[in-house]
Motif scaffolding. Structure first.
Motif, PDB file in Angstrom:
ATOM      1  N   LEU A  60      39.190  30.437  52.180  1.00  0.00           N
ATOM      2  CA  LEU A  60      38.504  32.079  51.395  1.00  0.00           C
ATOM      3  C   LEU A  60      37.854  32.809  51.865  1.00  0.00           C
ATOM      4  CD1 LEU A  60      36.074  31.590  49.168  1.00  0.00           C
ATOM      5  CD2 LEU A  60      38.918  31.135  47.857  1.00  0.00           C
ATOM      6  N   SER A  83      44.509  29.951  49.061  1.00  0.00           N
ATOM      7  CA  SER A  83      43.663  30.470  48.354  1.00  0.00           C
ATOM      8  C   SER A  83      44.677  31.231  47.417  1.00  0.00           C
ATOM      9  CB  SER A  83      42.826  31.507  48.762  1.00  0.00           C
ATOM     10  OG  SER A  83      43.575  32.291  49.923  1.00  0.00           O
ATOM     11  N   VAL A  84      44.547  31.514  46.150  1.00  0.00           N
ATOM     12  CA  VAL A  84      45.152  32.649  46.042  1.00  0.00           C
ATOM     13  C   VAL A  84      44.338  33.917  46.300  1.00  0.00           C
ATOM     14  CG1 VAL A  84      45.312  33.345  43.395  1.00  0.00           C
ATOM     15  CG2 VAL A  84      45.358  30.941  43.376  1.00  0.00           C
ATOM     16  N   GLY A  85      43.337  33.925  46.157  1.00  0.00           N
ATOM     17  CA  GLY A  85      43.156  35.359  46.776  1.00  0.00           C
ATOM     18  C   GLY A  85      43.333  35.282  48.019  1.00  0.00           C
ATOM     19  N   LEU A 108      46.236  27.686  41.550  1.00  0.00           N
ATOM     20  CA  LEU A 108      45.178  27.891  39.840  1.00  0.00           C
ATOM     21  C   LEU A 108      45.296  27.793  38.797  1.00  0.00           C
ATOM     22  CD1 LEU A 108      42.193  28.099  43.565  1.00  0.00           C
ATOM     23  CD2 LEU A 108      43.506  26.068  42.610  1.00  0.00           C
ATOM     24  N   ARG A 246      36.208  37.653  41.321  1.00  0.00           N
ATOM     25  CA  ARG A 246      35.326  37.845  42.875  1.00  0.00           C
ATOM     26  C   ARG A 246      34.256  38.514  42.480  1.00  0.00           C
ATOM     27  NH1 ARG A 246      38.303  34.873  44.533  1.00  0.00           N
ATOM     28  NH2 ARG A 246      39.979  34.580  46.217  1.00  0.00           N
ATOM     29  N   GLY A 304      31.850  30.085  41.703  1.00  0.00           N
ATOM     30  CA  GLY A 304      33.070  29.640  42.027  1.00  0.00           C
ATOM     31  C   GLY A 304      34.278  28.311  42.280  1.00  0.00           C
ATOM     32  N   SER A 307      38.603  26.644  40.838  1.00  0.00           N
ATOM     33  CA  SER A 307      39.599  25.951  41.419  1.00  0.00           C
ATOM     34  C   SER A 307      39.000  24.279  41.206  1.00  0.00           C
ATOM     35  CB  SER A 307      40.417  26.525  42.387  1.00  0.00           C
ATOM     36  OG  SER A 307      38.875  26.479  43.608  1.00  0.00           O
TER      37      SER A 307
HETATM   38  C1  DGY Z   1      40.959  31.927  45.307  1.00  0.00           C
HETATM   39  O1  DGY Z   1      41.961  30.469  45.648  1.00  0.00           O
HETATM   40  O2  DGY Z   1      41.181  32.519  45.328  1.00  0.00           O
HETATM   41  C2  DGY Z   1      40.178  31.013  44.617  1.00  0.00           C
HETATM   42  O3  DGY Z   1      39.530  31.450  43.986  1.00  0.00           O
HETATM   43  C3  DGY Z   1      39.064  29.683  45.192  1.00  0.00           C
HETATM   44  O4  DGY Z   1      38.238  28.926  44.334  1.00  0.00           O
END
Ligand code: DGY
Length: 338
Positions: A60, A83-85, A108, A246, A304, A307
């Motif tokens: 990310l 990443s998740v985002g 996560l 975020r 941050g 995760s």
């Molecule tokens: C993600 O994977 O998007 C998380 O924000 C990482 O901490």
């Protein structure tokens, strides 16, 4: 036997667990070039590394924009982000070029929800300040009004973004005796919300009525800066603001002013813009301010950490997961950004 169809060159933008690299080559017979460091890949190295590759595995912290895509060339077929985002990916440009994108939804959810609850409790019960007072001798005797915070029992919790993480947060907070859940987002989700008897409300009402606000929405053009002066002005003076989504969802100057002016009680931030904040950033001074005047607003900042659970890091790179983020993009499965 692997066919030539699967042979591809991949640029990996960071040192990742060995299991991840193994899974990558086993999954697709890939030749891997890697930025083998715990630090983010410098832009010039990213541009050089991606040139001529068919695959890109990024994090990310890597901004994948037109410049990167141009540097990669027309052979780039797949981008997977660990990443998740995926707000760091220029999806419009990527889609225009027919490049498939994989990401890691769900991996996560529990870790981020746990962290959100930890941050909320630590912030509303003023744990960092209290620990500091014990250490610096500030705790002299028991005082009825000293270090008072706010409890969840009988409270109204507002969740901005009732996605996977928002739901997991609500599930964890419910047993604390929360009276009512509100949620705001792009659209109502009656079936999901039924589990918490959560009410869909406009964001203005969420701000006005919640005792605790937890931000778990994705960063999109619509949510960028959505927690701004107007939002904080509407919040109750004794309310607590938590952000684990975020940093850019929040206008930090407006948040700072809201904290300093007593518009809200406290904030717990897992994410900021930039990350990390410069050590002389005004938000970081609020901890001192809270020590000087106990009624002042503590601002608890974490970095941050949503995760950061060891087995999650490994899991997100296990074969199955790598199949998920890689296979999703190249072969098509649920973890594919449409
Ligand atoms: C993600 O994977 O998007 C998380 O924000 C990482 O901490």
């Amino acid at each position: 036997m692997r066919t030539a169809r699967w042979a591809m060159e991949v640029f990996v933008t960071r040192r990742i667990p060995a299991a991840g690299l193994r899974a990558l080559s086993e999954a697709g017979g890939c030749t891997v070039q890697q930025w083998d460091s715990n630090e983010p890949v410098p832009r010039a190295e990213l541009l050089a590394g991606v040139a001529g590759k068919q695959g890109l595995l990024c994090l990310l912290s890597d901004r994948i924009d037109k410049e990167v895509l141009d540097a990669a060339g027309s052979g780039l077929k797949v981008i997977s982000t660990m990443s998740v985002g995926f707000d760091h990916l220029a999806l419009h440009e990527i889609k225009k070029r027919g490049i498939r994108v994989g990401y890691t939804p769900d991996v996560l959810t529990d870790a981020t929800a746990e962290l959100s609850v930890a941050l909320l409790l630590a912030t509303c019960r003023r744990l960092p300040e209290s620990v500091e007072e014990v250490k610096n001798g500030g705790w002299t005797t028991w005082k009825p009004l000293w270090m008072c915070g706010y409890g969840l029992s009988d409270s109204i919790v507002g969740i901005l973004g009732l996605g996977r993480i928002g739901q997991a947060v609500a599930r964890r907070l419910k047993p604390f005796g929360v009276k009512k859940f509100l949620y705001a987002g792009s659209h109502p989700k009656p079936e999901i919300a039924a589990e918490f008897q959560a009410e869909f409300v406009p964001i203005t009402r969420l701000a006005e009525e919640s005792d605790f606000i937890v931000v778990t929405c994705a960063l999109t053009p619509e949510t960028q800066g959505i927690c701004n002066k107007d939002f904080f002005c509407r919040m109750k003076k004794n309310s607590v603001f938590i952000n684990t989504s975020r940093g850019a969802v929040v206008n930090q100057e407006d948040l700072y002013n809201a904290l300093v002016n007593g518009q809200i009680a406290a904030a717990g931030l897992d994410v900021t813009t930039p990350e990390p904040l410069p050590t002389d950033h005004p938000l970081l001074s609020l901890k001192n301010c809270a020590y000087r005047e106990p009624k002042c607003n503590p601002c608890l900042l974490k970095k941050g950490l949503g995760s950061t659970i060891h087995h999650r890091r490994t899991f997100s790179l296990q074969t199955s997961r790598m199949e998920g983020i890689w296979g999703s993009a190249y072969r098509g499965c649920s973890a594919f950004v449409e």
